[in-house]
Write a protein that holds these residues in place. Structure first.
Motif, PDB file in Angstrom:
ATOM      1  N   ARG A 152      50.553 -21.790 -68.593  1.00  0.00           N
ATOM      2  CA  ARG A 152      51.522 -21.138 -69.252  1.00  0.00           C
ATOM      3  C   ARG A 152      51.008 -20.359 -70.340  1.00  0.00           C
ATOM      4  O   ARG A 152      51.268 -19.612 -71.071  1.00  0.00           O
ATOM      5  N   GLU A 153      50.050 -21.025 -71.112  1.00  0.00           N
ATOM      6  CA  GLU A 153      49.360 -20.580 -72.101  1.00  0.00           C
ATOM      7  C   GLU A 153      48.201 -19.516 -71.893  1.00  0.00           C
ATOM      8  O   GLU A 153      47.875 -18.942 -73.106  1.00  0.00           O
ATOM      9  N   PRO A 226      43.615 -16.074 -73.481  1.00  0.00           N
ATOM     10  CA  PRO A 226      44.875 -15.582 -73.199  1.00  0.00           C
ATOM     11  C   PRO A 226      44.955 -15.102 -71.802  1.00  0.00           C
ATOM     12  O   PRO A 226      44.105 -14.702 -71.277  1.00  0.00           O
TER      13      PRO A 226
END
Lengths: 379, 231
Positions: A152-153, A226
């Motif tokens: 998710r990150e 990211p």
């Protein structure tokens, strides 16, 4: 059979004027040094020199101006690059980013990646390194095991790269990682742009046999980058790396990296050398001239938008052979004490020690000849 | 390729198609005037055209002395012509070797599947590539005028490639390439002759080396780039 396609090297604009400009820059900014310091010069890093190049507009030469580049033709860049190499300028700091990482970001990267990385690279302020080799993946690059899992990150990276030239002065690594769990060989691989100040990254030096630090090993321990770090399509890493390697292998650094030796040899001999020494210089000059023509032809093919995979492998292999034969031939022909401290002895000694690496880095001669053999249609 | 070159290549290829071309046929087709300007009643072709035609002669029928017809008897021009011929004959020897490697079965598989054979043929292909590029680059320089340096480099490189490439072609063929019947010797025998013709290794090495030494270490690079920028 796929042969060596010959392409005409016809740069736009005034090549003579361009060459004079970069030579004038070098006359003013290139650090003064010995012949040995000018040998193998694309492994010699000088961030200050790279910033000066960037400031004067010589980096990102072909990239669009909107990303800090200068919108010049690829063949004009070739002229600039061959002049830097022939002069033995210390180009290693910006070399990888300017040569391959930047162009790859331009070709496959997102708009955000282009804006973030390219202007800083073109200014000579942001340096890149190549994240390909691993302890278990040398010539067999498809054995890459460093993994990146989508969370998710962002992407969570674990694993290790090795023989990473310049990682200790680079800001970013373009890493080939396995993004698909359980995938094998060249499937399931992707390229990620990893900022090297991200927590969890450890860079350790590997000192080479000549006492020089340019290799490193780079460890990734739960490194989180990211989602936007992905370059190109997920799973397309192998195809992208193949294109990247054609760029990496085709350039003039594969025959000009130790031009300093030929220069020192000619200056050592002077115009009245004996016939055997004259013949040695003649053979080296003919090789140099032919390799330059081949290298220009490959670059012209690249400029046509084609991927000269086979041609690049051929030029790199022949260029490496030339750069490995010359030091041995000089040692055979000229009686020298390698430790006498003279310009020629110093550069010769260094290259006798380091030239075996030329046919290892960027693809061994066996791998390159395998690529050439496939191009020949050997089954 | 220019229209002129396409036309010359088609004509030469047609003449050479069945291996029985004669020098008279080449003369009749006008190849003796390939380099003669159009204003003087010739083809007005350039040295790139001549090199390409001679490459084809080397590839198809190397014993045919088309070179003398096209370039005359000047030593430099003959050295350039020979470089082009070497490129063609080496290319043909390579193709013969590849065909042989892909069809000859030993140890239960084609020779071409053996890495050792692949590596040898890759080396030969590199030599073929070097000569092809050198011949065309020297021809381009010759079109612009003084090309003694470029022709010297090209012939020197071609001499080495002919030695390395011819040896590999024979090695890959084994005994099969060593008969009168098998065509390989048509090419390798001429390669042997051409290595001595119009300047052997020692001759051109000394010529090129003397020139390079006269320029000095930095001057050599300046001269190489000056010459190619002027083309």
């Amino acid at each position: 059979m796929q042969g060596f396609a010959i392409h005409a090297f016809d740069p736009p604009g005034d090549s003579v004027a361009l060459r004079a400009e970069i030579r004038a820059f070098l006359a003013e900014h290139q650090p003064k040094g010995s012949a040995a310091s000018r040998a193998n010069c694309w492994q010699v890093a000088d961030p200050e020199f790279s910033r000066a190049l960037g400031k004067a507009g010589w980096l990102g030469f072909t990239w669009p101006t909107q990303y800090g580049g200068h919108g010049r033709h690829l063949l004009e860049r070739y002229i600039v690059v061959e002049e830097l190499l022939a002069a033995g300028a210390p180009v290693a700091a910006h070399w990888i980013g300017d040569r391959q990482t930047g162009p790859l970001i331009l070709r496959y990267g997102t708009e955000e990646q282009r804006e973030r990385y390219l202007p800083a690279m073109a200014r000579g302020e942001s340096f890149a390194c190549i994240g390909l080799s691993e302890p278990g993946a040398g010539s067999d690059l498809a054995s890459v095991r460093t993994s990146a899992r989508r969370t998710r990150e962002g992407w969570r990276i674990n694993g290790q790269k090795v023989w990473t030239s310049g990682a200790h002065h680079a800001h970013t690594m373009l890493a080939l990682v396995r993004t698909q769990e359980g995938s094998e060989r060249n499937a399931g691989l992707s390229q990620l742009l990893v900022d090297l100040d991200t927590p969890g990254i450890t860079i350790r030096p590997i000192i080479d046999l000549a006492g020089v630090h340019h290799f490193n090993e780079v460890f990734f321990d739960d490194v989180l980058v990211p989602e936007g770090a992905l370059v190109g399509a997920e799973g397309n890493g192998w195809a992208q790396v193949t294109a990247e390697l054609a760029i990496e292998r085709s350039g003039p650094e594969r025959y000009l990296s130790s031009h300093a030796l030929l220069v020192a040899l000619i200056d050592h001999l002077g115009p009245n050398a004996d016939p055997a020494a004259r013949a040695l210089v003649g053979r080296a000059t003919a090789d140099l001239w032919t390799l330059r023509q081949m290298s220009m032809s490959v670059t012209a093919k690249l400029a046509h938008g084609e991927d000269p995979v086979v041609e690049a492998a051929i030029v790199k292999d022949l260029g490496n052979a030339y750069e490995q034969e010359l030091p041995r031939a000089v040692q055979d022909a000229i009686a020298l004490d390698l430790l006498d401290g003279s310009e020629l002895s110093n550069v010769l000694h260094l290259l006798l020690l380091t030239s075996p690496s030329f046919s290892l880095r960027g693809g061994t001669k066996e791998i390159l000849r395998g690529i050439a053999a496939r191009g020949l249609g050997l089954r | 390729m220019s229209e002129m070159r396409t036309q010359l290549v088609e004509t030469a290829t047609a003449l050479l198609a069945d291996g029985t071309a004669t020098i008279e046929a080449f003369a009749e087709a006008g190849f003796g005037q390939l380099l003669t300007p159009e204003a003087e009643g010739g083809f007005g072709g350039d040295w790139g055209d001549a090199a390409e035609v001679l490459r084809l002669v080397g590839f198809h029928q190397p014993r045919l002395d088309v070179a003398a017809l096209i370039v005359g008897d000047g030593q430099l021009d003959c050295a350039l012509a020979t470089t082009a011929l070497v490129g063609g004959a080496l290319q043909r020897a390579l193709e013969l070797a590849i065909d042989h490697a892909n069809t000859r079965v030993q140890f239960g598989k084609p020779l071409g599947k053996q890495q050792a054979v692949q590596q040898s043929l890759a080396l030969m292909a590199e030599e073929v590539a070097a000569v092809a590029v050198a011949a065309q680059a020297a021809a381009k320089a010759r079109d612009a005028g003084d090309a003694a340096f470029e022709i010297g480099c090209a012939k020197l490189r071609a001499n080495r490639a002919a030695g390395i490439g011819g040896a590999i072609a024979h090695q890959v063929h084994g005994a099969i390439g060593f008969t009168q019947d098998y065509p390989l010797h048509h090419y390798t025998a001429k390669l042997v002759e051409w290595r001595s013709a119009y300047g052997n290794d020692a001759y051109w090495a000394e010529q090129v080396g003397t020139f390079a030494l006269s320029l000095g270490g930095a001057g050599l690079w300046t001269e190489i780039t000056r010459r190619s920028d002027a083309l």
